[in-house]
Design a protein around this motif. Structure first.
Motif, PDB file in Angstrom:
ATOM      1  N   ALA A  45      39.104  -5.143  95.294  1.00  0.00           N
ATOM      2  CA  ALA A  45      40.648  -5.412  94.949  1.00  0.00           C
ATOM      3  C   ALA A  45      41.150  -6.593  95.219  1.00  0.00           C
ATOM      4  N   CYS A  46      41.011  -7.131  96.600  1.00  0.00           N
ATOM      5  CA  CYS A  46      41.722  -7.986  97.242  1.00  0.00           C
ATOM      6  C   CYS A  46      40.804  -9.234  97.598  1.00  0.00           C
ATOM      7  N   GLY A  47      39.571  -8.979  97.638  1.00  0.00           N
ATOM      8  CA  GLY A  47      38.187  -9.899  97.995  1.00  0.00           C
ATOM      9  C   GLY A  47      38.244 -10.193  99.439  1.00  0.00           C
ATOM     10  N   LYS A  48      38.755  -9.566 100.405  1.00  0.00           N
ATOM     11  CA  LYS A  48      38.766  -9.862 101.823  1.00  0.00           C
ATOM     12  C   LYS A  48      37.187  -8.895 102.187  1.00  0.00           C
ATOM     13  N   ARG A  49      36.799  -9.614 103.414  1.00  0.00           N
ATOM     14  CA  ARG A  49      35.714  -8.963 104.092  1.00  0.00           C
ATOM     15  C   ARG A  49      35.835  -8.321 105.370  1.00  0.00           C
ATOM     16  N   PHE A  50      35.103  -7.012 105.604  1.00  0.00           N
ATOM     17  CA  PHE A  50      35.048  -6.572 106.808  1.00  0.00           C
ATOM     18  C   PHE A  50      33.926  -6.089 107.275  1.00  0.00           C
ATOM     19  N   THR A  51      33.707  -5.648 108.594  1.00  0.00           N
ATOM     20  CA  THR A  51      32.562  -5.300 108.979  1.00  0.00           C
ATOM     21  C   THR A  51      32.555  -3.919 109.352  1.00  0.00           C
ATOM     22  N   THR A  52      31.612  -2.845 109.260  1.00  0.00           N
ATOM     23  CA  THR A  52      31.459  -1.644 109.515  1.00  0.00           C
ATOM     24  C   THR A  52      30.009  -1.272 110.239  1.00  0.00           C
ATOM     25  N   TYR A  53      30.214  -0.228 111.038  1.00  0.00           N
ATOM     26  CA  TYR A  53      28.983   0.213 111.728  1.00  0.00           C
ATOM     27  C   TYR A  53      28.705   1.310 111.555  1.00  0.00           C
ATOM     28  N   GLU A  54      27.313   1.680 111.039  1.00  0.00           N
ATOM     29  CA  GLU A  54      26.910   3.030 110.765  1.00  0.00           C
ATOM     30  C   GLU A  54      25.885   3.529 111.909  1.00  0.00           C
ATOM     31  N   LYS A  55      26.407   4.806 112.462  1.00  0.00           N
ATOM     32  CA  LYS A  55      25.424   5.287 113.521  1.00  0.00           C
ATOM     33  C   LYS A  55      24.875   6.803 113.182  1.00  0.00           C
ATOM     34  N   VAL A  56      23.945   7.313 113.685  1.00  0.00           N
ATOM     35  CA  VAL A  56      23.519   8.645 113.348  1.00  0.00           C
ATOM     36  C   VAL A  56      24.446   9.503 114.282  1.00  0.00           C
ATOM     37  N   GLU A  57      25.043  10.480 113.562  1.00  0.00           N
ATOM     38  CA  GLU A  57      25.907  11.301 114.456  1.00  0.00           C
ATOM     39  C   GLU A  57      24.928  12.336 115.133  1.00  0.00           C
ATOM     40  N   THR A  58      25.007  12.640 116.496  1.00  0.00           N
ATOM     41  CA  THR A  58      24.025  13.571 117.145  1.00  0.00           C
ATOM     42  C   THR A  58      24.934  14.717 117.617  1.00  0.00           C
ATOM     43  N   ILE A  59      24.364  15.756 117.721  1.00  0.00           N
ATOM     44  CA  ILE A  59      24.952  17.094 118.042  1.00  0.00           C
ATOM     45  C   ILE A  59      25.030  17.126 119.530  1.00  0.00           C
ATOM     46  N   PRO A  60      26.100  17.076 120.211  1.00  0.00           N
ATOM     47  CA  PRO A  60      26.251  17.238 121.567  1.00  0.00           C
ATOM     48  C   PRO A  60      25.096  18.393 122.144  1.00  0.00           C
ATOM     49  N   LEU A  61      24.386  18.140 123.074  1.00  0.00           N
ATOM     50  CA  LEU A  61      23.295  19.052 123.616  1.00  0.00           C
ATOM     51  C   LEU A  61      24.194  19.476 124.968  1.00  0.00           C
ATOM     52  N   ILE A  62      23.977  21.035 125.025  1.00  0.00           N
ATOM     53  CA  ILE A  62      24.489  21.580 126.325  1.00  0.00           C
ATOM     54  C   ILE A  62      23.680  22.056 127.098  1.00  0.00           C
ATOM     55  N   VAL A  63      23.221  21.789 128.363  1.00  0.00           N
ATOM     56  CA  VAL A  63      22.567  22.496 129.080  1.00  0.00           C
ATOM     57  C   VAL A  63      23.015  23.546 129.873  1.00  0.00           C
ATOM     58  N   ILE A  64      22.357  24.623 130.098  1.00  0.00           N
ATOM     59  CA  ILE A  64      22.698  26.033 130.931  1.00  0.00           C
ATOM     60  C   ILE A  64      22.156  25.867 131.880  1.00  0.00           C
ATOM     61  N   LYS A  65      22.799  25.784 133.012  1.00  0.00           N
ATOM     62  CA  LYS A  65      21.975  25.539 134.384  1.00  0.00           C
ATOM     63  C   LYS A  65      21.868  26.931 134.884  1.00  0.00           C
ATOM     64  N   LYS A  66      21.213  27.149 136.125  1.00  0.00           N
ATOM     65  CA  LYS A  66      20.475  28.347 136.611  1.00  0.00           C
ATOM     66  C   LYS A  66      21.802  29.155 137.033  1.00  0.00           C
ATOM     67  N   ASP A  67      22.688  28.682 137.553  1.00  0.00           N
ATOM     68  CA  ASP A  67      23.981  29.506 137.901  1.00  0.00           C
ATOM     69  C   ASP A  67      24.785  29.818 136.540  1.00  0.00           C
ATOM     70  N   GLN A  68      24.088  29.600 135.480  1.00  0.00           N
ATOM     71  CA  GLN A  68      25.084  29.836 134.046  1.00  0.00           C
ATOM     72  C   GLN A  68      26.118  28.938 133.683  1.00  0.00           C
ATOM     73  N   ASN A  69      26.392  28.134 134.419  1.00  0.00           N
ATOM     74  CA  ASN A  69      27.482  26.960 134.125  1.00  0.00           C
ATOM     75  C   ASN A  69      26.613  26.016 133.011  1.00  0.00           C
ATOM     76  N   ARG A  70      27.648  25.415 132.204  1.00  0.00           N
ATOM     77  CA  ARG A  70      27.134  24.745 131.156  1.00  0.00           C
ATOM     78  C   ARG A  70      27.761  23.408 131.409  1.00  0.00           C
TER      79      ARG A  70
END
Length: 149
Positions: A33-58
């Motif tokens: 439409a306007c002829g202007k240029r711009f930059t985008t970045y594409e990155k794989v979205e990862t699911i945050p991983l939660i670690v359950i510790k021995k004392d059941q804290n996360r």
């Protein structure tokens, strides 16, 4: 993709190339439409991983904790930094390939021990002695006997 200049949806990709670390892609786009240029970045979205510790804290998964444990286990052993990085990469791959949002620290510890057993038996025993909290020499000897079999 909306143009940041005129907010039209008519944009197209002019050029694509991976970013230096190969974890994302840089795209040059042009608005029809306007002829202007711009930059985008594409990155794989990862699911945050939660670690359950021995004392059941996360807590959120932290690669540096695994790296630090492996480095301590390999201290003064003939193991290169590249080998350590490769082992940590393999551990991380095995953890994330489980495709679970939460994983126990016991599972991660067992994966680390399996990988260290293949890398270096002394590093394995060092890690196991801390991870399994050996209370006395007999427990330590039991683990050594398993390793020798």
């Amino acid at each position: 993709m909306k143009c940041p200049f005129c907010n039209k949806d008519d944009t197209r990709v002019v050029d694509s190339r991976p970013v230096d670390d190969n974890s994302s892609i840089r795209r040059r786009r042009m608005c029809d439409a306007c002829g202007k240029r711009f930059t985008t970045y594409e990155k794989v979205e990862t699911i945050p991983l939660i670690v359950i510790k021995k004392d059941q804290n996360r807590e959120q998964y932290d690669r540096r904790k695994i790296e630090n444990g492996v480095i301590r286990a390999c201290y003064k052993r003939p193991i290169s930094a590249q080998q350590i990085t490769a082992v940590v990469d393999q551990i991380e791959t095995l953890v994330f390939s489980r495709e679970e949002r939460e994983v126990s620290s016991e599972v991660i510890g067992e994966i680390v021990m399996d990988q260290l057993k293949e890398l270096d038996p002394v590093a394995y025993v060092r890690f196991a002695s801390v991870y399994r909290e050996f209370k006395d020499v007999n427990t330590f000897m039991d683990e050594l006997k398993k390793l020798l079999k």
